[in-house]
Design a protein around this motif. Structure first.
Motif, PDB file in Angstrom:
ATOM      1  N   GLY A  31      60.983  79.310  79.159  1.00  0.00           N
ATOM      2  CA  GLY A  31      61.471  79.478  77.795  1.00  0.00           C
ATOM      3  C   GLY A  31      61.100  78.388  76.807  1.00  0.00           C
ATOM      4  N   VAL A  32      60.194  77.458  77.174  1.00  0.00           N
ATOM      5  CA  VAL A  32      59.867  76.363  76.252  1.00  0.00           C
ATOM      6  C   VAL A  32      58.542  76.587  75.521  1.00  0.00           C
ATOM      7  N   GLY A  33      57.871  77.687  75.796  1.00  0.00           N
ATOM      8  CA  GLY A  33      56.632  77.997  75.088  1.00  0.00           C
ATOM      9  C   GLY A  33      55.370  77.504  75.764  1.00  0.00           C
ATOM     10  N   VAL A  34      55.488  76.949  76.951  1.00  0.00           N
ATOM     11  CA  VAL A  34      54.320  76.456  77.688  1.00  0.00           C
ATOM     12  C   VAL A  34      53.838  77.539  78.648  1.00  0.00           C
ATOM     13  N   GLY A  35      52.545  77.860  78.568  1.00  0.00           N
ATOM     14  CA  GLY A  35      51.976  78.838  79.487  1.00  0.00           C
ATOM     15  C   GLY A  35      51.632  78.186  80.816  1.00  0.00           C
ATOM     16  N   ILE A  36      51.812  78.927  81.904  1.00  0.00           N
ATOM     17  CA  ILE A  36      51.491  78.422  83.239  1.00  0.00           C
ATOM     18  C   ILE A  36      50.570  79.427  83.912  1.00  0.00           C
ATOM     19  N   GLN A  37      49.394  78.970  84.288  1.00  0.00           N
ATOM     20  CA  GLN A  37      48.426  79.829  84.955  1.00  0.00           C
ATOM     21  C   GLN A  37      47.970  79.180  86.258  1.00  0.00           C
ATOM     22  N   ARG A  38      47.612  80.012  87.219  1.00  0.00           N
ATOM     23  CA  ARG A  38      47.103  79.525  88.508  1.00  0.00           C
ATOM     24  C   ARG A  38      45.665  79.982  88.662  1.00  0.00           C
ATOM     25  N   ASP A  39      44.771  79.055  88.920  1.00  0.00           N
ATOM     26  CA  ASP A  39      43.371  79.392  89.125  1.00  0.00           C
ATOM     27  C   ASP A  39      43.224  80.061  90.497  1.00  0.00           C
ATOM     28  N   PRO A  40      42.814  81.325  90.547  1.00  0.00           N
ATOM     29  CA  PRO A  40      42.749  82.027  91.834  1.00  0.00           C
ATOM     30  C   PRO A  40      41.660  81.491  92.752  1.00  0.00           C
ATOM     31  N   ASN A  41      40.699  80.775  92.203  1.00  0.00           N
ATOM     32  CA  ASN A  41      39.596  80.265  93.007  1.00  0.00           C
ATOM     33  C   ASN A  41      39.873  78.881  93.589  1.00  0.00           C
ATOM     34  N   THR A  42      40.487  78.010  92.795  1.00  0.00           N
ATOM     35  CA  THR A  42      40.713  76.635  93.247  1.00  0.00           C
ATOM     36  C   THR A  42      42.157  76.357  93.622  1.00  0.00           C
ATOM     37  N   GLY A  43      43.091  77.192  93.158  1.00  0.00           N
ATOM     38  CA  GLY A  43      44.504  76.944  93.399  1.00  0.00           C
ATOM     39  C   GLY A  43      45.129  75.982  92.412  1.00  0.00           C
ATOM     40  N   ALA A  44      44.341  75.463  91.452  1.00  0.00           N
ATOM     41  CA  ALA A  44      44.868  74.522  90.460  1.00  0.00           C
ATOM     42  C   ALA A  44      45.912  75.206  89.573  1.00  0.00           C
ATOM     43  N   ILE A  45      46.872  74.421  89.113  1.00  0.00           N
ATOM     44  CA  ILE A  45      47.905  74.896  88.184  1.00  0.00           C
ATOM     45  C   ILE A  45      47.548  74.391  86.795  1.00  0.00           C
ATOM     46  N   ASN A  46      47.542  75.278  85.815  1.00  0.00           N
ATOM     47  CA  ASN A  46      47.179  74.899  84.455  1.00  0.00           C
ATOM     48  C   ASN A  46      48.354  75.137  83.515  1.00  0.00           C
ATOM     49  N   LEU A  47      48.800  74.082  82.853  1.00  0.00           N
ATOM     50  CA  LEU A  47      49.865  74.167  81.863  1.00  0.00           C
ATOM     51  C   LEU A  47      49.232  74.189  80.480  1.00  0.00           C
ATOM     52  N   ILE A  48      49.485  75.244  79.714  1.00  0.00           N
ATOM     53  CA  ILE A  48      48.871  75.400  78.397  1.00  0.00           C
ATOM     54  C   ILE A  48      49.925  75.142  77.328  1.00  0.00           C
ATOM     55  N   MET A  49      49.710  74.079  76.541  1.00  0.00           N
ATOM     56  CA  MET A  49      50.697  73.630  75.559  1.00  0.00           C
ATOM     57  C   MET A  49      50.145  73.859  74.157  1.00  0.00           C
ATOM     58  N   PRO A  50      50.680  74.854  73.444  1.00  0.00           N
ATOM     59  CA  PRO A  50      50.187  75.148  72.098  1.00  0.00           C
ATOM     60  C   PRO A  50      50.336  73.948  71.170  1.00  0.00           C
ATOM     61  N   GLY A  51      49.310  73.716  70.347  1.00  0.00           N
ATOM     62  CA  GLY A  51      49.327  72.568  69.457  1.00  0.00           C
ATOM     63  C   GLY A  51      50.476  72.571  68.475  1.00  0.00           C
ATOM     64  N   ASN A  52      50.905  73.768  68.044  1.00  0.00           N
ATOM     65  CA  ASN A  52      51.942  73.814  67.014  1.00  0.00           C
ATOM     66  C   ASN A  52      53.316  73.402  67.524  1.00  0.00           C
ATOM     67  N   ILE A  53      53.520  73.387  68.839  1.00  0.00           N
ATOM     68  CA  ILE A  53      54.811  72.917  69.364  1.00  0.00           C
ATOM     69  C   ILE A  53      54.693  71.521  69.980  1.00  0.00           C
ATOM     70  N   THR A  54      53.455  71.031  70.102  1.00  0.00           N
ATOM     71  CA  THR A  54      53.231  69.743  70.748  1.00  0.00           C
ATOM     72  C   THR A  54      52.994  68.615  69.748  1.00  0.00           C
ATOM     73  N   PHE A  55      52.299  68.926  68.634  1.00  0.00           N
ATOM     74  CA  PHE A  55      51.922  67.898  67.669  1.00  0.00           C
ATOM     75  C   PHE A  55      52.191  68.369  66.235  1.00  0.00           C
ATOM     76  N   PRO A  56      52.452  67.431  65.321  1.00  0.00           N
ATOM     77  CA  PRO A  56      52.437  67.780  63.895  1.00  0.00           C
ATOM     78  C   PRO A  56      51.011  68.169  63.505  1.00  0.00           C
ATOM     79  N   THR A  57      50.867  68.914  62.430  1.00  0.00           N
ATOM     80  CA  THR A  57      49.554  69.374  61.981  1.00  0.00           C
ATOM     81  C   THR A  57      48.589  68.211  61.781  1.00  0.00           C
ATOM     82  N   ALA A  58      47.404  68.323  62.396  1.00  0.00           N
ATOM     83  CA  ALA A  58      46.311  67.357  62.240  1.00  0.00           C
ATOM     84  C   ALA A  58      46.664  65.959  62.720  1.00  0.00           C
TER      85      ALA A  58
END
Length: 220
Positions: free
Chosen positions: A91-118
């Protein structure tokens, strides 16, 4: 008897390794569980082949248990870590994906919730999210972390490259300051070179402005 014992352990591992696919809602067996099942079977076979007939059942069980842990290995380690991250980041807006080939976990953090503009300074209201990520990373120490920054296609390429690098470095520094070992963490900026959506629309550009934290599996 040996076959029944191995089958029973395999069934237990399947049940323990089942997860719910976050996209389909269906139950599935994790890759780690498959590895554990194969390891259990191999462990039983090896133990039985090197043991007297009267001791085979006991040694089969011991060999299957050891083989299951070794076979599950990094897959189980990453499965458990992914589950914990999904629980902590729900519920915090962070996407979580799993690479099916390597097993790596990827956390995707949208810029608009992580940083002020520019800017490359992390928003104060995003600190609790990175705190939660840091807690999990500190618990699961046998991974490396790659933090990458990304922008949309608008503006000067050199500016975008610097902004993406600065943002990746800010997140990496935050994780280290929260106790994640610096030797595990690297930061890289990709500017506008790795879009995940169409830059011709604002919705697409919003997706492209992001920071990703990639948790790389332990090497065995």
């Amino acid at each position: 008897m040996r076959i029944l014992m191995t089958a029973a352990m395999a069934g237990t591992l399947v049940l323990a390794g089942c997860t719910t696919n976050p996209y389909t809602g269906e139950r599935q067996v994790s890759k780690g569980a498959y590895g554990a099942i194969i390891g259990a079977a191999a462990g039983c076979a090896i133990a039985s082949a090197t043991t007297k007939r009267g001791e085979r059942n006991e040694r089969c069980g011991q060999g299957a248990a050891i083989g299951g842990v070794v076979g599950g290995g990094a897959g189980v380690y990453m499965d458990v870590q992914e589950k914990k991250l999904r629980d902590r980041l729900a519920g915090v807006g962070v996407g979580i994906q799993r690479d099916p080939n390597t097993g790596a976990i990827n956390l995707i953090m949208p810029g608009n919730i992580t940083f002020p503009t520019a800017q490359a300074s992390i928003r104060a209201d995003f600190y609790p999210v990175l705190d939660a990520v840091s807690d999990v990373l500190k618990e699961y120490k046998d991974t490396t972390i790659t933090v990458s920054g990304h922008t949309d296609s608008q503006g000067d390429a050199a500016y975008n490259q610097k902004l993406s690098q600065d943002r990746a470095s800010s997140v990496a520094s935050y994780l280290v300051n929260r106790g994640v070992a610096s030797g595990r963490v690297s930061a890289v900026g990709f500017g506008k070179t790795q879009p995940i959506a169409d830059n011709s629309s604002e919705a697409g550009r919003t997706q492209n402005r992001r920071v990703e934290i990639r948790i790389n599996p332990t090497q065995q």
